[in-house]
Write an enzyme that holds these catalytic residues in place. Structure first.
Site, PDB file in Angstrom:
ATOM      1  N   GLY A 610     -32.733 -94.773 -20.263  1.00 57.93           N
ATOM      2  CA  GLY A 610     -31.956 -95.396 -19.198  1.00 57.93           C
ATOM      3  C   GLY A 610     -31.971 -94.561 -17.936  1.00 57.93           C
ATOM      4  N   VAL A 615     -31.210 -91.969 -24.728  1.00 59.83           N
ATOM      5  CA  VAL A 615     -30.183 -92.089 -25.748  1.00 59.83           C
ATOM      6  C   VAL A 615     -30.802 -91.820 -27.120  1.00 59.83           C
ATOM      7  CG1 VAL A 615     -28.422 -93.577 -26.724  1.00 59.83           C
ATOM      8  CG2 VAL A 615     -29.114 -93.873 -24.356  1.00 59.83           C
ATOM      9  N   ASP A 729     -23.806-100.520 -12.727  1.00 56.89           N
ATOM     10  CA  ASP A 729     -25.130-100.715 -13.308  1.00 56.89           C
ATOM     11  C   ASP A 729     -25.076-101.677 -14.486  1.00 56.89           C
ATOM     12  OD1 ASP A 729     -27.841-100.408 -13.621  1.00 56.89           O
ATOM     13  OD2 ASP A 729     -27.692 -98.541 -14.757  1.00 56.89           O
TER      14      ASP A 729
END
Ligand SMILES: *[C@@H]1O[C@H](CO)[C@@H](O)[C@H](O)[C@H]1NC(C)=O
Ligand SMILES: *[C@@H]1O[C@H](CO)[C@@H](O)[C@H](O)[C@H]1NC(C)=O
Ligand SMILES: *[C@@H]1O[C@H](CO)[C@@H](O)[C@H](O)[C@H]1NC(C)=O
Length: 897
Positions: A610, A615, A729
């Site tokens: 991201g 992640v 976002d």
């Protein structure tokens, strides 16, 4: 001869010199008398007017010169500043004679320095307010030339350098605000000369050095505010002379030594905050004389000795916090006299003895925090009257007694149910015994604590089974019953289902649906026969258990004897070092475990990439699975922001909403900055929509429910938090699903955290294709940017793909009319059969809302609260079937109601 020839010259010279001097003196006398007369008689008004005009011109010239030294944009903000009469300019007030008295440019977006402002020109200026701009550079020492100045406010700018000691010459000064700048060095002792000063605020600067004892001469001072600096040394005893002081705030400095007993002479004082320093010694008994005191904050110091009995005389006291010190001895009974108290916080000390029963008189108490002490004995104070309690935290003491008595029959008791605000009840880590009262069946009791969010009874010796009345505690979010002697099934409520296994471990025999617990066998049945049979079964089990144990013990002994000794490598313990900090509900998630589990962030453990960072899926040694987001490393100089960052995260970890991914905490390390989140097995909306197989499973009912969940999360963050939290976002990447297809929005607040570090600012301009059009021409971010992105995601859910082409056709006038005539059914995800029955109406409503959210004018978009409310009512805007409706018809219903 020479002398003779000189003499006549000399004789001529002297008289002419005398004559010349006389003329000058006479002229001088005449002019001074005219000046004097001019102010009282009319014939000279013209001369006076000229002087005023000169004065005005001087002021105008000085301001215009300063204006041209400012940054271009600031100059344009001051466009009314032209010509020679400043009294007509914005933000300026003049007296009757046309001289400037007030100059107020607060919050005017000015950027520049003060070096080109000629202070000498402002002989009548009384108030100069330049606060909340972006002014930088030093504060010029000739600012003291504005000798009439009464108010000087330069706070909330970027001024740097020393505080000029010449400020001490502004003898008319009443108010001096220099807070929130980058001023360093010492506080000049000359400020002690400001005998008319009422307010002195120099908070939040990197000031160092001692607090000058000369400040004790400020006999008019009401308000002394120096917190959040780097001041060292002792608090000067001279401050005790400030007999008019109402407010004294020195918190978050590095002040040391003991608290001067002279502070007890501040008879008008209403607020005293000395918290978060390095103060040592005992608390002076003289503080008991501060009869007007409302707030007393001494927490986070190293104060020792006992709490003076005299503090019980502070009859106006409302907030009393001595937590995190080294206080010993007993809690004085006299504290029961502090009838106005709403906060009583003594946690993290070494207080011992019983909790005085007099504390039961404190009927206004909302937060009662005595945890982490060595308090003992039964809880025998009358909590009956404490109906305002929000949080009762007595954990980590050596309290004894019978829980049922404490919670139900006994003193905390029958009326605790009336404490309708109680959010937190923490009695963990004591020696409380007894069963969790059956009376909880009875709604008037604990079960009626409808506001209770956190209940911690762990580390006691409670026995019996858990009453099923926990069903009624609808707000319960966190429960911890670990380390007791409890047995039987868990109540089937959300809080129990979602609690981690840690909440129940080390009990006698709890069972149920929760992961990690054994399922309840039919043995736990209310049938009488079954019970009898159980007893027999139990006996058999116990006997065979014993036999089995003997085998095992013998086996192990043999095994161990036969093998050479091996050094066992212990699993890495949770070790807390200064270089990282973490908050989580079990405190076991640590940096090294994460490194181990991800093999130092090997790509194979990466589950998403991201904007903020990658992640990773991490299985901790406890078996718990979390998602760890590795952020781009912080830059060197952003360490300064760590404090702000930490408190920001701490507040985010407290957010609980079913549609928001839970942030457990963070690790910060010189190499990495890690955010630790709840792991969601369903993956992101983006992944599901891109995969034909998964998308088929994601039917219309699930889709409208996801939209509703995202709306609910956004509405909560925009409208229900103490300040609106904007996501910035929102995209299909950031909407995660659990196994039940419930939406969970991730990364909430990350933009805010990261934006404190300006280097991230540009990186996080949102995800392409989801950002609101206004974002392109203004950096101003509002909730309405999220509303727009929500509209895009919603269309994406309904269309099954990113709606980029549809949206851009709306923006282009030549295509817009064409695309408006598209039938709704043609834009729906073609992989699914068309929605029918009730869900058809819901899909139409969802589409209408999405289109309203995409309005180019941010003001015309609905708020998330409106959206969320609409989605709870599900009132379809149409009675027509879907295949007859065009987009235009949805847009034409232009008002949102
Ligand atoms: C505060 O003072 C200490 C010791 O004087 C110094 O090490 C530290 O860098 C200072 N901090 C700030 C923010 O000025
Ligand atoms: C406060 O107590 C802690 C822990 O008991 C001890 O390490 C520390 O030295 C004490 N500080 C003072 C100033 O007494
Ligand atoms: C309950 O209290 C114990 C000890 O006081 C603590 O270790 C534990 O983390 C608490 N549980 C929760 C869920 O806060």
């Amino acid at each position: 001869m020479a002398s003779l020839s000189k003499k006549p010259l000399f004789n001529q010279f002297i008289p002419s010199l005398v004559f010349f001097l006389l003329i000058i003196i006479i002229l001088q006398l005449v002019s001074s008398s005219t000046a004097y007369v001019s102010s009282i008689t009319s014939p000279f008004v013209y001369t006076n007017g000229m002087a005023k005009a000169v004065e005005e011109r001087k002021e105008a010239e000085a301001l215009l010169k300063w204006k041209t030294s400012l940054h271009i944009k600031s100059q344009s903000l001051l466009s009314s500043w032209v010509g020679s009469n400043p009294c007509n300019w914005v933000r300026i007030n003049c007296d009757k004679s046309g001289s400037i008295t007030h100059l107020n440019l607060s919050t005017y977006d000015l950027r520049g320095t003060l070096q080109n402002l000629n202070f000498q020109s402002f002989s009548n200026l009384l108030s100069l307010d330049l606060s909340s701009n972006s002014l930088y550079g030093t504060i010029p020492s000739n600012i003291s030339n504005i000798f009439k100045l009464s108010v000087l406010d330069l706070s909330n700018n970027q001024f740097t350098g020393f505080i000029p000691s010449s400020l001490g010459n502004l003898s008319n000064l009443n108010i001096l605000y220099l807070s929130k700048n980058q001023l360093f060095g010492f506080i000049p002792p000359s400020l002690g000369n400001l005998s008319n000063l009422n307010i002195l605020c120099i908070a939040e600067n990197p000031l160092s050095g001692f607090i000058p004892q000369e400040l004790g001469m400020l006999s008019s001072l009401n308000y002394l505010d120096l917190p959040l600096n780097n001041l060292t040394g002792a608090i000067p005893a001279s401050l005790g002379n400030l007999s008019n002081l109402l407010y004294l705030s020195l918190f978050k400095n590095q002040l040391s030594s003991s608290i001067p007993q002279e502070l007890g002479m501040l008879s008008s004082l209403s607020s005293l905050s000395l918290d978060s320093n390095n103060l040592t010694g005992t608390i002076p008994a003289s503080l008991g004389n501060l009869s007007n005191l409302v707030t007393l904050f001494l927490y986070e110091n190293q104060l020792s000795g006992s709490i003076p009995q005299e503090l019980g005389m502070l009859s106006s006291l409302s907030s009393f916090d001595l937590s995190s010190n080294n206080l010993t001895g007993v809690i004085p009974t006299s504290l029961g006299n502090l009838m106005s108290l709403t906060l009583l916080s003594l946690f993290m000390n070494q207080l011992s003895g019983f909790i005085p029963s007099s504390l039961g008189n404190l009927t206004k108490l909302a937060n009662f925090e005595l945890f982490l002490n060595q308090l003992s004995g039964p809880i025998h104070f009358e909590v009956n009257n404490l109906t305002q309690l929000k949080s009762l935290e007595l954990s980590d003491n050596q309290l004894t007694g019978h829980l049922p008595e404490i919670v139900c029959h006994g003193r905390i008791s029958p009326k605790l149910g009336e404490a309708t605000q109680l959010h937190v009840l923490d009695l963990s880590s004591n020696h409380l015994d007894g069963e969790i009262p059956k009376e909880l069946d009875i709604p008037q009791q604990l079960g009626d604590l409808k506001t209770l969010e956190r209940l911690n009874l762990s580390h006691n010796v409670l026995s019996g089974s858990i009453p099923s009345t926990f069903d009624q505690m609808l707000s319960l979010i966190s429960i911890d019953l670990s380390y007791n002697q409890l047995e039987g099934p868990l109540p089937n409520t959300k809080a129990f289902r979602e609690a981690p296994i840690e909440a129940f471990r080390n009990n006698k025999g709890l069972c149920g649906n929760a992961t990690g617990l054994k399922a309840c066998s039919s043995a736990i049945s209310h049938n009488h026969h079954a019970k009898k049979r159980n007893k027999v079964m139990k006996l058999i089990l116990i006997l065979s258990g014993i036999v089995f144990l003997i085998f095992i013990v013998v086996g192990i002994t043999l095994f161990v004897c036969l093998r050479k000794k091996e050094i066992k490598i212990k699993p890495k313990e949770a070790d807390y070092q200064n270089m990282f900090a973490i908050w989580s509900y079990d405190g076991k998630m640590v940096y090294e475990n994460i490194i181990d589990a991800t093999e130092d962030f090997d790509d194979k453990h990466c589950i998403a990439v991201g904007g903020y960072g990658n992640v990773y899926k991490v299985e901790l040694p406890t078996g718990q699975v979390v998602a760890v987001k590795k952020l781009h490393p912080l830059l060197e100089d952003s360490v300064v922001n760590l404090k702000a960052f930490t408190s920001e995260i701490r507040s985010l970890t407290e957010i609980r909403h079913r549609n928001i991914v839970k942030l457990h905490g963070f690790c910060s390390h010189s190499r990495h900055l890690l955010l630790v989140y709840e792991f969601l097995e369903g993956g992101s909306l983006e992944i599901i929509l891109k995969n034909d197989e998964l998308a088929l499973d994601f039917d219309w009912v699930k889709r409208v429910n996801v939209v509703k969940g995202v709306a609910s999360a956004l509405s909560y963050m925009h409208h229900n938090c103490s300040y609106p939290i904007i996501h910035r976002d929102i995209s299909s990447k950031n909407v995660l699903l659990d196994s039940e297809y419930e939406a969970h929005v991730s990364d909430f607040g990350t933009a805010r955290i990261m934006s404190s570090d300006t280097s991230y600012w540009t990186l996080f301009a949102g995800t392409f294709g989801y950002t609101a059009p206004e974002h392109a021409y203004t950096m101003a971010v509002s909730e309405k940017c999220d509303v727009y992105s929500f509209g895009v995601v919603t269309l994406e859910v309904v269309m099954g793909r990113h709606p980029g082409d549809l949206i851009s056709s709306f923006l282009s006038p030549s295509f817009a009319s064409l695309s408006y005539d598209v039938l709704l059914e043609d834009i729906l995800d073609q992989r699914l059969a068309h929605p029918t029955n009730q869900v058809e109406g819901k899909v139409i409503l969802v589409l209408k809302i999405a289109l309203a959210c995409l309005h180019t004018n941010p003001q015309s978009r609905p708020t998330m609260r409106q959206v969320s409310q609409k989605l709870s009512n599900w009132k379809s805007p149409f009675t027509k079937p879907l295949h007859m409706i065009t987009l235009r018809e949805l847009i034409d219903l232009d008002n949102f109601n």
